[in-house]
Design a protein around this motif. Structure first.
Motif, PDB file in Angstrom:
ATOM      1  N   SER A  10      17.373   0.819   8.994  1.00 26.17           N
ATOM      2  CA  SER A  10      17.028  -0.604   8.891  1.00 26.17           C
ATOM      3  C   SER A  10      18.285  -1.463   8.846  1.00 26.17           C
ATOM      4  CB  SER A  10      16.165  -0.861   7.647  1.00 26.17           C
ATOM      5  OG  SER A  10      16.870  -0.447   6.490  1.00 26.17           O
ATOM      6  N   PHE A  12      21.605  -3.265  11.189  1.00 28.88           N
ATOM      7  CA  PHE A  12      21.632  -4.244  12.282  1.00 28.88           C
ATOM      8  C   PHE A  12      21.014  -3.669  13.554  1.00 28.88           C
ATOM      9  CE2 PHE A  12      23.787  -6.233  15.923  1.00 28.88           C
ATOM     10  CZ  PHE A  12      23.436  -7.553  15.697  1.00 28.88           C
ATOM     11  N   ALA A  13      21.331  -2.393  13.861  1.00 24.57           N
ATOM     12  CA  ALA A  13      20.854  -1.784  15.114  1.00 24.57           C
ATOM     13  C   ALA A  13      19.329  -1.731  15.116  1.00 24.57           C
ATOM     14  CB  ALA A  13      21.447  -0.385  15.260  1.00 24.57           C
ATOM     15  N   THR A  34      13.114   4.050   6.776  1.00 25.29           N
ATOM     16  CA  THR A  34      14.497   3.888   6.326  1.00 25.29           C
ATOM     17  C   THR A  34      14.715   4.463   4.931  1.00 25.29           C
ATOM     18  OG1 THR A  34      16.285   2.311   5.959  1.00 25.29           O
ATOM     19  CG2 THR A  34      14.082   1.521   5.467  1.00 25.29           C
ATOM     20  N   ALA A  35      15.904   5.036   4.745  1.00 21.25           N
ATOM     21  CA  ALA A  35      16.230   5.624   3.443  1.00 21.25           C
ATOM     22  C   ALA A  35      16.554   4.548   2.416  1.00 21.25           C
ATOM     23  CB  ALA A  35      17.426   6.550   3.613  1.00 21.25           C
ATOM     24  N   CYS A  36      16.882   3.334   2.861  1.00 22.76           N
ATOM     25  CA  CYS A  36      17.304   2.303   1.901  1.00 22.76           C
ATOM     26  C   CYS A  36      16.180   1.304   1.619  1.00 22.76           C
ATOM     27  CB  CYS A  36      18.574   1.628   2.377  1.00 22.76           C
ATOM     28  SG  CYS A  36      18.442   0.886   3.982  1.00 22.76           S
ATOM     29  N   LYS A  43      25.940  -7.241   7.573  1.00 24.92           N
ATOM     30  CA  LYS A  43      26.941  -6.370   6.942  1.00 24.92           C
ATOM     31  C   LYS A  43      28.353  -6.967   6.918  1.00 24.92           C
ATOM     32  CE  LYS A  43      26.537  -1.812   7.425  1.00 24.92           C
ATOM     33  NZ  LYS A  43      26.801  -0.384   7.780  1.00 24.92           N
ATOM     34  N   SER A  47      32.696  -8.337   3.738  1.00 24.62           N
ATOM     35  CA  SER A  47      34.158  -8.513   3.748  1.00 24.62           C
ATOM     36  C   SER A  47      34.616  -9.694   2.902  1.00 24.62           C
ATOM     37  CB  SER A  47      34.670  -8.755   5.180  1.00 24.62           C
ATOM     38  OG  SER A  47      34.484  -7.639   5.984  1.00 24.62           O
ATOM     39  N   VAL A  81      14.424  10.501   6.386  1.00 24.33           N
ATOM     40  CA  VAL A  81      13.918  11.469   7.373  1.00 24.33           C
ATOM     41  C   VAL A  81      14.721  12.760   7.224  1.00 24.33           C
ATOM     42  CG1 VAL A  81      13.578  11.940   9.826  1.00 24.33           C
ATOM     43  CG2 VAL A  81      13.216   9.626   8.939  1.00 24.33           C
ATOM     44  N   ALA A 106      18.730   5.150  14.530  1.00 26.12           N
ATOM     45  CA  ALA A 106      19.674   4.056  14.234  1.00 26.12           C
ATOM     46  C   ALA A 106      20.191   4.306  12.823  1.00 26.12           C
ATOM     47  CB  ALA A 106      18.981   2.701  14.361  1.00 26.12           C
ATOM     48  N   THR A 107      20.738   5.518  12.641  1.00 23.37           N
ATOM     49  CA  THR A 107      21.079   6.008  11.297  1.00 23.37           C
ATOM     50  C   THR A 107      22.473   5.588  10.834  1.00 23.37           C
ATOM     51  OG1 THR A 107      21.659   8.089  12.395  1.00 23.37           O
ATOM     52  CG2 THR A 107      19.525   8.010  11.304  1.00 23.37           C
ATOM     53  N   GLY A 108      23.215   4.839  11.657  1.00 25.50           N
ATOM     54  CA  GLY A 108      24.483   4.269  11.211  1.00 25.50           C
ATOM     55  C   GLY A 108      25.569   5.297  10.981  1.00 25.50           C
ATOM     56  N   ASP A 277      25.960   2.417  15.101  1.00 23.20           N
ATOM     57  CA  ASP A 277      27.148   3.162  14.658  1.00 23.20           C
ATOM     58  C   ASP A 277      26.995   4.670  14.801  1.00 23.20           C
ATOM     59  OD1 ASP A 277      28.219   0.746  13.967  1.00 23.20           O
ATOM     60  OD2 ASP A 277      28.481   1.179  11.834  1.00 23.20           O
ATOM     61  N   PRO A 287      31.337   0.773  16.906  1.00 25.05           N
ATOM     62  CA  PRO A 287      30.777   0.322  15.629  1.00 25.05           C
ATOM     63  C   PRO A 287      30.963  -1.176  15.364  1.00 25.05           C
ATOM     64  CG  PRO A 287      32.854   1.411  15.240  1.00 25.05           C
ATOM     65  CD  PRO A 287      32.659   1.392  16.727  1.00 25.05           C
ATOM     66  N   LEU A 289      29.014  -5.319  16.080  1.00 25.90           N
ATOM     67  CA  LEU A 289      27.717  -5.966  16.306  1.00 25.90           C
ATOM     68  C   LEU A 289      27.440  -6.266  17.774  1.00 25.90           C
ATOM     69  CD1 LEU A 289      27.564  -8.534  13.337  1.00 25.90           C
ATOM     70  CD2 LEU A 289      26.906  -6.125  13.385  1.00 25.90           C
ATOM     71  N   LYS A 320      38.895 -10.539  10.095  1.00 21.48           N
ATOM     72  CA  LYS A 320      38.518 -11.640   9.189  1.00 21.48           C
ATOM     73  C   LYS A 320      39.496 -11.710   7.999  1.00 21.48           C
ATOM     74  CE  LYS A 320      34.119 -10.242   8.611  1.00 21.48           C
ATOM     75  NZ  LYS A 320      34.205  -8.885   9.145  1.00 21.48           N
TER      76      LYS A 320
HETATM   77  C1  LIG Z   1      32.706  -4.582   5.445  1.00 23.69           C
HETATM   78  C2  LIG Z   1      32.322  -4.543   6.897  1.00 23.69           C
HETATM   79  C3  LIG Z   1      32.636  -5.617   7.718  1.00 23.69           C
HETATM   80  C4  LIG Z   1      32.292  -5.590   9.073  1.00 23.69           C
HETATM   81  N1  LIG Z   1      32.635  -6.652   9.850  1.00 23.69           N
HETATM   82  C5  LIG Z   1      32.285  -6.656  11.154  1.00 23.69           C
HETATM   83  C6  LIG Z   1      32.569  -7.785  11.976  1.00 23.69           C
HETATM   84  O1  LIG Z   1      33.187  -8.745  11.542  1.00 23.69           O
HETATM   85  N2  LIG Z   1      32.164  -7.768  13.275  1.00 23.69           N
HETATM   86  C7  LIG Z   1      31.488  -6.695  13.802  1.00 23.69           C
HETATM   87  O2  LIG Z   1      31.145  -6.726  14.982  1.00 23.69           O
HETATM   88  N3  LIG Z   1      31.198  -5.610  13.049  1.00 23.69           N
HETATM   89  C8  LIG Z   1      31.574  -5.564  11.733  1.00 23.69           C
HETATM   90  N4  LIG Z   1      31.283  -4.475  10.963  1.00 23.69           N
HETATM   91  C9  LIG Z   1      30.541  -3.342  11.591  1.00 23.69           C
HETATM   92  C10 LIG Z   1      29.047  -3.651  11.734  1.00 23.69           C
HETATM   93  O3  LIG Z   1      28.583  -4.279  10.565  1.00 23.69           O
HETATM   94  C11 LIG Z   1      28.301  -2.339  11.999  1.00 23.69           C
HETATM   95  O4  LIG Z   1      28.741  -1.866  13.269  1.00 23.69           O
HETATM   96  C12 LIG Z   1      26.773  -2.478  12.036  1.00 23.69           C
HETATM   97  O5  LIG Z   1      26.295  -3.224  10.946  1.00 23.69           O
HETATM   98  C13 LIG Z   1      26.143  -1.080  12.058  1.00 23.69           C
HETATM   99  O6  LIG Z   1      24.750  -1.174  12.042  1.00 23.69           O
HETATM  100  P1  LIG Z   1      23.837   0.128  12.148  1.00 23.69           P
HETATM  101  O7  LIG Z   1      22.439  -0.367  12.074  1.00 23.69           O
HETATM  102  O8  LIG Z   1      24.238   0.949  13.308  1.00 23.69           O
HETATM  103  O9  LIG Z   1      24.172   1.015  10.872  1.00 23.69           O
HETATM  104  P2  LIG Z   1      23.855   0.813   9.315  1.00 23.69           P
HETATM  105  O10 LIG Z   1      23.930  -0.598   8.912  1.00 23.69           O
HETATM  106  O11 LIG Z   1      24.752   1.794   8.624  1.00 23.69           O
HETATM  107  O12 LIG Z   1      22.337   1.273   9.151  1.00 23.69           O
HETATM  108  C14 LIG Z   1      21.965   2.613   9.113  1.00 23.69           C
HETATM  109  C15 LIG Z   1      20.560   2.700   8.550  1.00 23.69           C
HETATM  110  O13 LIG Z   1      20.087   4.036   8.705  1.00 23.69           O
HETATM  111  C16 LIG Z   1      19.433   4.452   7.495  1.00 23.69           C
HETATM  112  N5  LIG Z   1      19.451   5.922   7.494  1.00 23.69           N
HETATM  113  C17 LIG Z   1      20.497   6.765   7.676  1.00 23.69           C
HETATM  114  N6  LIG Z   1      20.076   8.050   7.649  1.00 23.69           N
HETATM  115  C18 LIG Z   1      18.720   8.020   7.455  1.00 23.69           C
HETATM  116  C19 LIG Z   1      17.710   9.026   7.350  1.00 23.69           C
HETATM  117  N7  LIG Z   1      17.982  10.315   7.454  1.00 23.69           N
HETATM  118  N8  LIG Z   1      16.431   8.633   7.127  1.00 23.69           N
HETATM  119  C20 LIG Z   1      16.114   7.312   7.054  1.00 23.69           C
HETATM  120  N9  LIG Z   1      17.046   6.312   7.151  1.00 23.69           N
HETATM  121  C21 LIG Z   1      18.322   6.667   7.352  1.00 23.69           C
HETATM  122  C22 LIG Z   1      20.259   3.757   6.414  1.00 23.69           C
HETATM  123  O14 LIG Z   1      19.524   3.690   5.200  1.00 23.69           O
HETATM  124  C23 LIG Z   1      20.454   2.392   7.062  1.00 23.69           C
HETATM  125  O15 LIG Z   1      19.327   1.583   6.871  1.00 23.69           O
HETATM  126  C24 LIG Z   1      31.612  -4.459   9.608  1.00 23.69           C
HETATM  127  C25 LIG Z   1      31.296  -3.377   8.782  1.00 23.69           C
HETATM  128  C26 LIG Z   1      31.649  -3.410   7.438  1.00 23.69           C
HETATM  129  C27 LIG Z   1      31.333  -2.233   6.552  1.00 23.69           C
END
Ligand SMILES: Cc1cc2nc3c(=O)[nH]c(=O)nc-3n(C[C@H](O)[C@H](O)[C@H](O)COP(=O)(O)OP(=O)(O)OC[C@H]3O[C@@H](n4cnc5c(N)ncnc54)[C@H](O)[C@@H]3O)c2cc1C
Length: 383
Positions: A10, A12-13, A34-36, A43, A47, A81, A106-108, A277, A287, A289, A320
């Motif tokens: 849950s 950004f992806a 989602t696990a959270c 996100k 920063s 999951v 979309a497990t990040g 991610d 990794p 947005l 930033k």
């Molecule tokens: C401090 C910080 C600042 C950033 N600044 C920028 C920026 O300025 N510009 C930019 O472009 N990017 C920035 N980024 C990067 C950007 O935020 C990330 O690339 C993006 O948010 C990743 O999203 P995501 O959904 O792929 O992963 P995540 O946000 O990590 O989401 C993963 C999800 O998967 C769930 N999950 C994982 N495993 C399981 C499982 N087995 N079962 C169920 N659920 C599961 C988690 O609970 C979570 O909800 C920053 C990152 C950080 C940490």
């Protein structure tokens, strides 16, 4: 009843994909697992939570219930999951089985914590999610001094923000310069000066070797490889990310640094896709947005029956660090690049050229950031 598209995660992806799917189809059954807690937040805001005095709650744009209602999805929060059966197209979470028509991972990624000696490593904080910040909030609010492990993009942003909020900050990284994977030395040196002027104690070319709870029970005793010792109230690790690919790899899906996907974000398993991610797109982790947003647009079409390849233009990365803001794009650390530099007391424009005099990357700082978009248009696409 037809089986839903299931999205795991849950962040950004996942949520960007939900929004895009809904714009194109209001009826398609969508289940998000989602696990959270499933709250929607931005996100990158993590920063600057210290200088803005924001709590984890302040960052929530829409809570899980509101999000599920707004986008008409089934949302299962706090469901991790555990396994995927790609042959029978089912998965299990919290001992329940779910069948999918199409599955999106979309497990990040998870923050990496470098191994150290001593008994204090379980007190190392990471800030790669809202819940990590929520758990660490009290410790960080009370901390007067903080060690930041890692001088990459996130570590540097957090260090500057902590320092702006009045805390004493120590930074440690084995690299020889700040943002070593992104910035040429001559720009990293300017950022070093700016961070140093704001009071950050920067230790490069060394790493934390030991971390112990101090005798007062509150602080931590830190020992660096170079022999230096000091005390801090809290330690944050911003030493890089590792894609969350284990679930996929245990299901027999091809993984390398991330979950391997093709140009349609399809994994090696039928009807299973990966986004964000966790995904390795044509050999690269992306990794940030903007690539996730563009990927979600293409994937939504594919999932709704119109196979679409992702096309990623050259994309800007913004650092930033408000005291010395930077934007960069393309190849900016190639040893053989020829640099053309235009520097003034308003900032710097640095352009990197290859042997054929083709622009391959650039870095702009401070007032020169207005050059970013015209330069961006001169770069070839990323993918
Ligand atoms: C401090 C910080 C600042 C950033 N600044 C920028 C920026 O300025 N510009 C930019 O472009 N990017 C920035 N980024 C990067 C950007 O935020 C990330 O690339 C993006 O948010 C990743 O999203 P995501 O959904 O792929 O992963 P995540 O946000 O990590 O989401 C993963 C999800 O998967 C769930 N999950 C994982 N495993 C399981 C499982 N087995 N079962 C169920 N659920 C599961 C988690 O609970 C979570 O909800 C920053 C990152 C950080 C940490």
């Amino acid at each position: 009843m037809s089986k839903p598209i299931i999205i795991i995660g849950s962040g950004f992806a996942a949520y960007q994909l939900v929004k895009t799917l809904r714009r194109q189809n209001t009826q398609q059954a969508i289940t998000v697992i989602t696990a959270c807690d499933g709250d929607d937040y931005n996100k990158p805001d993590l920063s600057h939570v210290f200088s803005k005095k924001q709590t984890a709650g302040d960052l929530v744009r829409m809570n899980a219930l509101q999000f599920a209602a707004e986008y008409n999805i089934t949302l299962l929060t706090r469901h991790r999951v555990d396994s995927i059966d790609t042959l029978n197209k089912t998965l299990t979470a919290n001992n329940k089985q779910f069948a999918y028509d199409k599955l999106v991972l979309a497990t990040g990624a998870s923050a990496f914590i470098p191994p150290t000696q001593g008994c204090g490593s379980d007190r190392i904080i990471t800030l790669n999610s809202l819940s990590e910040y929520k758990n660490a909030q009290q410790t960080l609010t009370e901390a007067e001094s903080v060690l930041v492990i890692g001088a990459g993009l996130i570590g540097t942003e957090i260090a500057m923000d902590l320092s702006s909020s009045g805390r004493k900050v120590v930074m440690v990284d084995p690299a020889k310069s700040l943002l070593a994977a992104m910035l040429p030395d001559f720009i990293a040196a300017q950022l070093y000066q700016s961070l140093g002027n704001s009071g950050v104690d920067i230790n490069l070319g060394t790493k934390v070797s030991r971390l112990e709870q101090a005798a007062d029970g509150r602080s931590m005793d830190i020992t660096l490889d170079c022999g230096r010792t000091f005390q801090v109230d809290a330690v944050i690790s911003a030493a890089g990310l590792q894609a969350n690919a284990r679930l996929a790899s245990e299901a027999g899906i091809s993984c390398r640094r991330g979950i391997v996907v093709d140009s349609k974000l399809q994994t090696s398993a039928r009807d299973v896709y990966a986004l964000g991610d966790c995904a390795e797109i044509q050999g690269k982790l992306q990794p940030f947005l903007q690539p996730i947003l563009l990927s979600a647009n293409a994937l939504a079409k594919t999932l709704l029956g119109q196979p679409s390849e992702i096309k990623l233009p050259a994309m800007l990365v913004k650092v930033k660090t408000p005291d010395y803001p930077i934007q960069l794009c393309g190849s900016t650390t190639q040893a053989e690049a020829r640099w053309q530099i235009d520097a003034s007391n308003q900032g710097m424009t640095a352009k990197a050229f290859d042997n054929n005099d083709q622009l391959i990357g650039f870095v702009v700082t401070q007032e020169h950031m207005k050059q970013a978009f015209p330069l961006l248009r001169q770069l070839p696409p990323a993918l």
